[in-house]
Design an enzyme around this catalytic site. Structure first.
Site, PDB file in Angstrom:
ATOM      1  N   GLN A   1     -31.850  12.195 -20.196  1.00 24.07           N
ATOM      2  CA  GLN A   1     -30.755  11.233 -20.123  1.00 24.07           C
ATOM      3  C   GLN A   1     -29.839  11.509 -21.306  1.00 24.07           C
ATOM      4  OE1 GLN A   1     -31.133   6.924 -21.141  1.00 24.07           O
ATOM      5  NE2 GLN A   1     -30.910   6.633 -18.934  1.00 24.07           N
TER       6      GLN A   1
ATOM      7  N   TYR B   1     -23.942   0.380 -23.579  1.00 23.05           N
ATOM      8  CA  TYR B   1     -23.810   1.453 -24.561  1.00 23.05           C
ATOM      9  C   TYR B   1     -22.432   2.112 -24.437  1.00 23.05           C
ATOM     10  CZ  TYR B   1     -28.799   0.687 -25.229  1.00 23.05           C
ATOM     11  OH  TYR B   1     -30.009   0.114 -25.493  1.00 23.05           O
TER      12      TYR B   1
ATOM     13  N   CYS C   1     -44.298  -1.935 -26.055  1.00 21.21           N
ATOM     14  CA  CYS C   1     -43.775  -0.568 -26.162  1.00 21.21           C
ATOM     15  C   CYS C   1     -42.363  -0.589 -26.738  1.00 21.21           C
ATOM     16  CB  CYS C   1     -43.812   0.107 -24.803  1.00 21.21           C
ATOM     17  SG  CYS C   1     -43.137  -0.875 -23.446  1.00 21.21           S
TER      18      CYS C   1
END
Length: 642
Positions: free
Chosen positions: A98, A169, A345
């Site tokens: 990515q 983003y 995580c």
């Protein structure tokens, strides 16, 4: 599960099946390069049967911001990436990265320096700090850098690129009307706001060839005004009509509603699939991929069989069990280690730690914690059948020791069973059932409804003892705390204690809020009394879970009384003090969710009696599931270690 395991094409690339490891960022070392942990981590998911393995975001430039993750900016960054690609390919899977030009206003690396973005807009973490606008020539350099990085990836053996145009983003900041206020060619009209993304795709094609597969991960909508649905649909249609990309990977949400971006324990299974038919219609012949708790085989199979998506992306579920695909293919569904949605995580990665998993002790540590066969015929006694005790018992039996597990209750799971009791926390309940199956699988000698004291231990005379007896609920000793209308939270959650129609929950932490929401779903009238200035202020948890439970509380109809101290429990209510004013809240039941306190007496007694002993989980200190399960595994793993 036939449809899941049919081949599928992404442009010129053919995958052996439709199961994809979703892109998730991993914390790297100080070089911001891939390393041997990445090789093993991604390789294990390929070994587990995925058709395509995607990395998390990899940045193509550090000109405008420090790399928050792995970077791919020059030939030196290729070395380890090539090893990852090689390892993935060993198992017949394809490998993609990515690729991202940056995170812009979401930058958390440097809280003191204004980051660069599409426009002078607020930094997410420090809203009073305005971002600097990337100059036009800088935007063009970023476009060029994306093409160069894609070429480096292609040369490293990467089979495809997914462009990170998602989640607020940098690319998303350019495509967004809310965040893009530019007056040059990259701002203004809808088409101009898409120009940055369009030029990146064109540059990748120029550098890598017209047949090199390119996917886009994009946001359809958020629950706030950051991404209106109309804008997300328009972007998806623009991508489909322009023929720019070979796959659309859609998602939802923004940082202000992170549980829409990154699934929380409270989200239902397949929570993004309701939009899939619309996206599929927009996409036409372009493959569509969805994510969002799709690690439930029946839901995943139905989604592809019904044609509403072409590929299934699984993220946290593949951290929890990297062999999910192979187990589904072989019909070994009971052997799948289910994700509990805790977000440990992500939570720990954001703190700069390696990405751990609460239920998979090997997650991101593949090959480091080998479980070896027992060297001697040891007799092991595990006291307590919560997550830590269950894990310790199964691990000891798997190694070949003689194991007995003693639980004082008539059920297994301890506090974790109660945590999985609300109807919106089935993920946790699934893990309890998995752990129970493991002790059956490895033939643990189980004793339910059997409290243990030091004399029992002496009679058993074990070689090793694991104390996993958890912690006891703490009841605030106000006048009336022992009245019949009072209960602790766990008996109520486990349906061992019935409550009336009007309930006061003392404590607004996770347990109190979850209990309140469950009682509201049962039609009860619920008031939370919390002495702090707000609910959910104690403890640390993944932001998506934190936001999601607050959302559930806010929309449940629960009455909140914060900054309020319990004074007394009456026969028909409670007296509380708020702003130095005492008032009565009428109720039928009072439930304390005010924390837990461990009792170390048994552990200390066993030590004094001379037995080898380990203390784990909440009996050490009330905490999280991750601590109990990891301690349960490792206290057994290191036995007889050379």
């Amino acid at each position: 599960m036939n449809k899941l395991f049919e081949p599928v094409k992404i442009g010129s690339l053919t995958l052996k099946n439709r199961i994809v490891m979703a892109p998730m960022g991993t914390t790297t070392d100080t070089t911001n390069a891939f390393n041997m942990r990445d090789v093993k981590y991604y390789g294990e998911r390929a070994k587990g049967g995925c058709g395509l393995v995607l990395t998390g975001a990899v940045v193509a430039s550090t000109e405008f911001e420090p790399a928050p993750c792995q970077k791919l900016t020059n030939t030196k960054d290729v070395y380890m990436l090539q090893l990852v690609a090689e390892r993935v390919h060993f198992y017949g899977a394809k490998f993609g990265i990515q690729l991202s030009p940056g995170i812009g206003r979401m930058n958390w690396i440097d809280p003191h320096t204004p980051p660069y973005s599409s426009s002078p807009i607020p930094n997410y973490y420090v809203p009073e700090m305005l971002c600097r606008e990337i100059p036009t020539d800088g935007v063009k350099r970023l476009v060029k850098a994306m093409g160069e990085s894609a070429k480096l990836a292609q040369n490293a053996g990467v089979d495809m690129i997914e462009l990170h145009a998602y989640g607020g983003y940098l690319i998303d900041q350019f495509t967004s009307a809310k965040w893009n206020h530019r007056t040059d060619e990259y701002g203004g009209s809808f088409e101009n706001r898409q120009r940055f993304l369009k030029e990146i795709v064109e540059e990748v094609r120029r550098c890598c060839g017209k047949d090199y597969p390119i996917a886009i991960k994009m946001t359809i909508d958020s629950t706030d005004d950051e991404r209106p649905m109309e804008e997300g649909i328009a972007i998806a249609k623009y991508l489909a009509d322009s023929g720019l990309v070979d796959m659309i990977h859609y998602g939802r949400g923004s940082y202000s509603c992170r549980w829409k971006m990154v699934s929380s324990v409270y989200q239902p299974v397949g929570f993004d699939l309701d939009l899939a038919p619309m996206i599929k219609e927009i996409a036409g012949d372009i493959p569509v991929m969805a994510h969002g708790k799709l690690n439930h085989p029946d839901v995943a199979e139905s989604a592809v069989k019904d044609g509403i998506v072409d590929l299934i992306a699984i993220g946290h579920g593949l951290i929890a069990d990297p062999h999910w695909a192979n187990k589904v293919k072989k019909g070994k569904l009971d052997d799948i280690n289910p994700c509990i949605g805790c977000g440990e995580c992500h939570f720990n990665a954001m703190k700069g730690h390696s990405r751990p998993c609460a239920v998979n002790v090997h997650g991101m540590r593949e090959g480091e914690f080998e479980l070896t066969p027992a060297k001697t015929d040891m007799k092991i006694m595990v006291i307590g059948g919560g997550p830590g005790g269950l894990k310790a018992a199964a691990t000891a039996a798997e190694r070949g020791y003689r194991v007995s597990l003693y639980e004082k209750n008539t059920y297994l799971g301890g506090a974790m069973a109660a945590a999985g009791a609300p109807r919106f926390k089935a993920d946790v309940k699934d893990q309890v059932e998995y752990l129970k199956r493991q002790i059956v699988k490895f033939n643990v000698d189980l004793h339910l409804n059997t409290p243990i004291d030091i004399e029992d231990v002496k009679r058993e005379n074990p070689d090793y003892v694991v104390v996993a007896t958890g912690a006891n609920p703490f009841i605030i000793p106000v006048p009336g705390h022992d009245k019949p209308i009072v209960s602790a939270a766990i008996p109520v959650l486990m349906n061992q204690r019935q409550v009336g129609q009007r309930v006061v929950v003392i404590g607004g932490g996770d347990v109190g809020c979850e209990l309140a929401c469950e009682l509201r779903l049962q039609g009860k009238e619920v008031t939370i009394v919390e002495m702090l200035d707000d609910i959910l202020m104690a403890g640390q948890s993944f932001v998506a879970n934190h936001q999601n439970i607050r959302y559930l509380v806010d929309h449940s109809g629960t009455k909140l009384m914060v900054g309020t101290r319990l004074m007394e429990v009456l026969d028909d209510g409670v007296l509380v003090s708020k702003n130095d004013e005492v008032q009565k809240i009428a109720c039928d039941s009072v439930v304390f969710a005010t924390g837990y306190k461990a009792n170390h007496d048994l552990y200390m007694g066993i030590l004094k009696a001379g037995y080898e002993c380990a203390q784990i989980g909440d009996n050490v200190k009330p905490g999280k599931i991750i601590s109990a399960i990891h301690q349960g595994y490792h206290c057994i793993r290191v036995l007889e270690e050379d």
